[in-house]
Design a protein around this motif. Structure first.
Motif, PDB file in Angstrom:
ATOM      1  N   THR A  57      -2.081   2.627   4.845  1.00  0.00           N
ATOM      2  CA  THR A  57      -3.122   3.449   5.430  1.00  0.00           C
ATOM      3  C   THR A  57      -2.739   4.964   5.575  1.00  0.00           C
ATOM      4  OG1 THR A  57      -3.570   1.812   7.019  1.00  0.00           O
ATOM      5  CG2 THR A  57      -4.373   3.865   7.515  1.00  0.00           C
ATOM      6  N   PHE A  58      -3.689   5.829   4.867  1.00  0.00           N
ATOM      7  CA  PHE A  58      -3.633   7.311   4.624  1.00  0.00           C
ATOM      8  C   PHE A  58      -4.514   7.766   5.585  1.00  0.00           C
ATOM      9  CE2 PHE A  58      -1.371   5.607   1.122  1.00  0.00           C
ATOM     10  CZ  PHE A  58      -0.328   5.912   1.111  1.00  0.00           C
ATOM     11  N   PRO A  59      -4.364   8.541   6.590  1.00  0.00           N
ATOM     12  CA  PRO A  59      -5.563   9.327   7.199  1.00  0.00           C
ATOM     13  C   PRO A  59      -5.514  10.767   6.589  1.00  0.00           C
ATOM     14  CG  PRO A  59      -3.391   9.459   8.698  1.00  0.00           C
ATOM     15  CD  PRO A  59      -3.374   8.441   7.511  1.00  0.00           C
ATOM     16  N   TYR A  60      -6.856  10.971   6.414  1.00  0.00           N
ATOM     17  CA  TYR A  60      -7.123  12.311   5.896  1.00  0.00           C
ATOM     18  C   TYR A  60      -8.652  12.757   6.182  1.00  0.00           C
ATOM     19  CZ  TYR A  60      -7.159  16.135   2.112  1.00  0.00           C
ATOM     20  OH  TYR A  60      -7.364  17.010   1.434  1.00  0.00           O
ATOM     21  N   SER A  61      -8.731  14.098   5.880  1.00  0.00           N
ATOM     22  CA  SER A  61      -9.921  14.619   6.101  1.00  0.00           C
ATOM     23  C   SER A  61     -10.314  15.524   4.764  1.00  0.00           C
ATOM     24  CB  SER A  61     -10.216  15.559   7.260  1.00  0.00           C
ATOM     25  OG  SER A  61     -11.377  16.159   7.246  1.00  0.00           O
ATOM     26  N   PHE A  62     -11.232  15.159   3.683  1.00  0.00           N
ATOM     27  CA  PHE A  62     -11.583  15.762   2.671  1.00  0.00           C
ATOM     28  C   PHE A  62     -12.315  16.936   2.966  1.00  0.00           C
ATOM     29  CE2 PHE A  62     -10.837  11.472   1.166  1.00  0.00           C
ATOM     30  CZ  PHE A  62     -10.409  11.514   0.042  1.00  0.00           C
ATOM     31  N   PRO A  63     -11.716  18.294   2.434  1.00  0.00           N
ATOM     32  CA  PRO A  63     -12.194  19.515   2.811  1.00  0.00           C
ATOM     33  C   PRO A  63     -13.491  19.901   2.267  1.00  0.00           C
ATOM     34  CG  PRO A  63     -10.405  19.894   1.237  1.00  0.00           C
ATOM     35  CD  PRO A  63     -10.686  18.347   1.590  1.00  0.00           C
ATOM     36  N   ARG A  64     -14.100  19.025   1.185  1.00  0.00           N
ATOM     37  CA  ARG A  64     -15.310  19.477   0.525  1.00  0.00           C
ATOM     38  C   ARG A  64     -15.701  18.456  -0.563  1.00  0.00           C
ATOM     39  NH1 ARG A  64     -12.011  23.490  -1.278  1.00  0.00           N
ATOM     40  NH2 ARG A  64     -11.388  23.534  -3.555  1.00  0.00           N
ATOM     41  N   PRO A  65     -16.939  18.194  -0.854  1.00  0.00           N
ATOM     42  CA  PRO A  65     -17.391  17.292  -1.794  1.00  0.00           C
ATOM     43  C   PRO A  65     -16.860  17.538  -3.057  1.00  0.00           C
ATOM     44  CG  PRO A  65     -19.306  18.184  -0.812  1.00  0.00           C
ATOM     45  CD  PRO A  65     -18.195  19.145  -0.362  1.00  0.00           C
ATOM     46  N   GLY A  66     -16.780  16.521  -3.814  1.00  0.00           N
ATOM     47  CA  GLY A  66     -16.256  16.774  -5.174  1.00  0.00           C
ATOM     48  C   GLY A  66     -15.448  15.437  -6.034  1.00  0.00           C
ATOM     49  N   ARG A  67     -14.708  15.354  -6.956  1.00  0.00           N
ATOM     50  CA  ARG A  67     -14.197  14.476  -7.474  1.00  0.00           C
ATOM     51  C   ARG A  67     -12.466  14.719  -7.070  1.00  0.00           C
ATOM     52  NH1 ARG A  67     -15.865  12.337 -12.553  1.00  0.00           N
ATOM     53  NH2 ARG A  67     -13.756  10.910 -12.302  1.00  0.00           N
ATOM     54  N   TYR A  68     -11.969  13.648  -6.777  1.00  0.00           N
ATOM     55  CA  TYR A  68     -10.488  13.717  -6.425  1.00  0.00           C
ATOM     56  C   TYR A  68      -9.729  12.602  -7.424  1.00  0.00           C
ATOM     57  CZ  TYR A  68     -11.825  16.694  -2.337  1.00  0.00           C
ATOM     58  OH  TYR A  68     -12.047  17.824  -1.751  1.00  0.00           O
ATOM     59  N   ARG A  69      -8.471  12.831  -7.364  1.00  0.00           N
ATOM     60  CA  ARG A  69      -7.586  11.617  -7.833  1.00  0.00           C
ATOM     61  C   ARG A  69      -6.755  11.585  -7.002  1.00  0.00           C
ATOM     62  NH1 ARG A  69      -5.908  10.190 -13.889  1.00  0.00           N
ATOM     63  NH2 ARG A  69      -7.814   8.828 -13.461  1.00  0.00           N
ATOM     64  N   MET A  70      -6.282  10.405  -6.805  1.00  0.00           N
ATOM     65  CA  MET A  70      -5.232   9.983  -5.774  1.00  0.00           C
ATOM     66  C   MET A  70      -4.054   9.215  -6.239  1.00  0.00           C
ATOM     67  SD  MET A  70      -5.643   8.380  -1.873  1.00  0.00           S
ATOM     68  CE  MET A  70      -4.296   8.181  -0.703  1.00  0.00           C
ATOM     69  N   TRP A  71      -2.693   9.600  -6.038  1.00  0.00           N
ATOM     70  CA  TRP A  71      -1.893   9.004  -6.610  1.00  0.00           C
ATOM     71  C   TRP A  71      -1.067   8.083  -5.426  1.00  0.00           C
ATOM     72  CZ3 TRP A  71      -3.263  13.372  -8.655  1.00  0.00           C
ATOM     73  CH2 TRP A  71      -3.510  13.598 -10.051  1.00  0.00           C
ATOM     74  N   VAL A  72      -0.897   7.061  -5.439  1.00  0.00           N
ATOM     75  CA  VAL A  72      -0.273   6.399  -4.122  1.00  0.00           C
ATOM     76  C   VAL A  72       1.015   5.720  -4.746  1.00  0.00           C
ATOM     77  CG1 VAL A  72      -0.455   4.348  -2.542  1.00  0.00           C
ATOM     78  CG2 VAL A  72      -2.124   5.669  -3.116  1.00  0.00           C
ATOM     79  N   GLN A  73       2.646   6.072  -3.990  1.00  0.00           N
ATOM     80  CA  GLN A  73       3.562   5.688  -4.801  1.00  0.00           C
ATOM     81  C   GLN A  73       4.224   4.877  -3.566  1.00  0.00           C
ATOM     82  OE1 GLN A  73       5.278   9.704  -5.556  1.00  0.00           O
ATOM     83  NE2 GLN A  73       5.649   8.685  -7.432  1.00  0.00           N
ATOM     84  N   VAL A  74       4.896   3.532  -3.990  1.00  0.00           N
ATOM     85  CA  VAL A  74       5.556   2.585  -3.078  1.00  0.00           C
ATOM     86  C   VAL A  74       6.897   2.294  -4.079  1.00  0.00           C
ATOM     87  CG1 VAL A  74       3.436   1.756  -2.133  1.00  0.00           C
ATOM     88  CG2 VAL A  74       4.473   0.787  -4.419  1.00  0.00           C
ATOM     89  N   ARG A  75       7.692   1.690  -2.941  1.00  0.00           N
ATOM     90  CA  ARG A  75       8.890   1.063  -3.813  1.00  0.00           C
ATOM     91  C   ARG A  75       8.993  -0.685  -3.521  1.00  0.00           C
ATOM     92  NH1 ARG A  75      13.897   3.175  -4.710  1.00  0.00           N
ATOM     93  NH2 ARG A  75      13.704   5.052  -3.420  1.00  0.00           N
ATOM     94  N   ARG A  76       9.398  -1.144  -4.781  1.00  0.00           N
ATOM     95  CA  ARG A  76       9.332  -2.477  -4.699  1.00  0.00           C
ATOM     96  C   ARG A  76      10.680  -2.980  -5.779  1.00  0.00           C
ATOM     97  NH1 ARG A  76       5.688  -6.964  -7.678  1.00  0.00           N
ATOM     98  NH2 ARG A  76       6.506  -8.906  -6.589  1.00  0.00           N
ATOM     99  N   GLY A  77      11.473  -3.913  -5.393  1.00  0.00           N
ATOM    100  CA  GLY A  77      12.439  -4.253  -6.169  1.00  0.00           C
ATOM    101  C   GLY A  77      13.330  -3.295  -6.630  1.00  0.00           C
TER     102      GLY A  77
END
Length: 494
Positions: A461-481
């Motif tokens: 879970t990532f809480p956030y408040s987008f500052p304005r409308p538009g297109r965004y890209r989000m990268w999510v990084q985790v560790r496994r193995g």
């Protein structure tokens, strides 16, 4: 053209400058004792200024009252001023709101105290109080101020003239010519005094305005270069701002998640991304081995935290001519990602490098509203997989716009830097020598136990408040193995 592109990027960043690029609001989600809360601090963009604070209770015992208190340096060492009581929002049972004045530039913390059935719980939320804009005089206010000034000036001269002409005459007696001449002379003298006073007021106002403009927040200037070292290459990030090199205005850097700097490279078309942790050659120069990113122009963002608790993002651009053939990471937590497919809007899942799948619980996104971005990692069979801590967190994430004007490094705690929170929690009255508090924070992070995070649930879970409308890209990084895995998602904010 390269210089022009860099100038346009930096101009766009300065236009929306905040401690975190284009994301002026502070969002925190965590525990205040037994109560789970989400705190959003919406900064006014001017200092002094009135910040809007919302506290949403997301779990725990029943809540009776919530109070908020701004602290300039974290926990107070003397008697604290009275806190402000947050008001419950009508029609809700879990949302409270308050307003607080932030009177000085720099790092603040907001102490949120919750009282209820579970007793009292407190949490400290770091806030960067910076000025990012100047409030203009609109035409109506300007006309009203000019009219009022003229009225007061004419009124003052009229009073002075009447006092000089009629003050010692008996009622009903007309002033003689000599008294009228004296009244005109006194009014002329009064006009000179008023003109001098108005000129002095204008000079004072301009000086205050110039001082405010000088104190408007601008990230430290930095330069990025790529140097060849045999078959590999090194990206060198240099903080060359005069206020940093002269040590006039900034306290030393302290580690956040065990790293002095988190360096991000994002290709202009968002098809490549890197999260690096440069090694400090000295207090100004940071080097990291360049991963085999595809050629192109990259936006560079460097997250740092100062010993004062102030966190900021430094920005630059760099061009990569050709991918390296050999890469040996400078830090075991370094990672990079490349996409070979065109971007799609709001895709619900992404296949990670080890074959597991990261899913996004897609939802309508509205600018200016706090939201929980929910992700989960499952295996090829659809069953949940266990994750490992990644730099002491369940996951790290980055959100950016295509033009680079918005960038934020997110964690499950929100937009705050963990090191900033530790500054306010661990600071002691004797921490007057630069480096003392930083060493204590480093020792705390080195001894902090993250064993309980091993085998953690795959829900993120990532809480956030987008500052304005538009297109965004989000990268999510985790560790496994033992591997760092990156998922990418395109978000549309209405």
């Amino acid at each position: 053209m390269r210089r022009l592109g860099r100038f346009l990027l930096l101009a766009a960043v300065v236009a929306v400058a905040s401690a975190h690029v284009g994301s002026p609001d502070t969002v925190f989600e965590g525990a205040a004792g037994p109560y789970a809360v989400r705190v959003v601090v919406r900064l006014p963009g001017v200092v002094p200024g009135l910040a809007d604070i919302t506290v949403r209770t997301t779990g725990g015992p029943a809540v009776q009252t919530i109070t908020v208190l701004p602290l300039r340096g974290g926990r107070g060492t003397a008697a604290l001023p009275p806190a402000d009581t947050a008001r419950a929002v009508a029609g809700t049972s879990d949302l409270y709101t308050a307003q607080l004045w932030l009177m000085q530039f720099g790092s603040y913390s907001v102490q949120v105290t919750v009282d209820g059935a579970g007793g009292r719980g407190t949490v400290i939320v770091p806030v960067m109080a910076v000025a990012t804009r100047r409030l203009p005089f609109d035409l109506t206010l300007r006309a009203m101020m000019i009219g009022l000034g003229l009225f007061l000036t004419v009124g003052a001269l009229t009073i002075v003239g009447a006092a000089a002409r009629d003050s010692v005459l008996d009622p009903g007696v007309e002033a003689d010519p000599a008294r009228r001449r004296r009244a005109r002379v006194v009014m002329a003298g009064g006009a000179v005094v008023l003109v001098v006073a108005l000129w002095g007021g204008r000079a004072w106002w301009n000086a205050e305005d110039a001082d405010y403009s000088r104190n408007m927040f601008r990230p430290l200037h930095a330069a990025t270069h790529i140097q060849a070292e045999g078959a590999s290459r090194v990206i060198r990030f240099t903080i060359d701002d005069s206020t940093w090199t002269s040590r006039r205005s900034w306290t030393p850097l302290i580690p956040d998640h065990g790293k002095l700097m988190h360096l991000f490279l994002i290709r202009d078309d968002a098809s490549a991304f890197a999260h690096l942790h440069p090694v400090a050659k000295d207090s100004n120069i940071f080097n990291a081995a360049l991963p085999p990113l595809p050629p192109g122009r990259y936006r560079v963002y460097a997250d740092v935290v100062h010993e004062s608790g102030f966190a900021q993002t430094l920005v630059d651009t760099v061009a990569i001519a050709a991918p390296v053939t050999a890469w040996r990471p400078s830090d075991p937590d370094d990672a990079w990602w490349e996409s070979h497919q065109p971007a799609t809007v709001s895709q619900p899942q992404d296949t990670l490098a080890d074959g597991s799948i990261m899913r996004w619980d897609s939802q309508p996104l509205l600018a200016g509203q706090d939201v929980e971005l929910l992700f989960a990692v499952v295996g090829r069979d659809g069953r949940a997989v266990a994750l490992e801590p990644y730099m002491g967190m369940a996951a790290h994430a980055v959100i950016a716009t295509a033009d680079g004007s918005v960038f934020i490094h997110l964690h499950p705690l929100g937009t705050i830097a963990t090191a900033s929170q530790l500054v306010f929690q661990l600071r002691q009255p004797g921490d007057t020598t630069p480096g003392t508090l930083g060493r204590r924070i480093t020792a705390f992070e080195d001894t902090a136990a993250h064993a309980a995070m091993a085998g953690m649930a795959p829900a993120l879970t990532f809480p956030y408040s987008f500052p304005r409308p538009g297109r965004y890209r989000m990268w999510v990084q985790v560790r496994r193995g033992g591997r760092i895995l990156t998922g990418a998602f395109d978000l549309t904010v209405n």
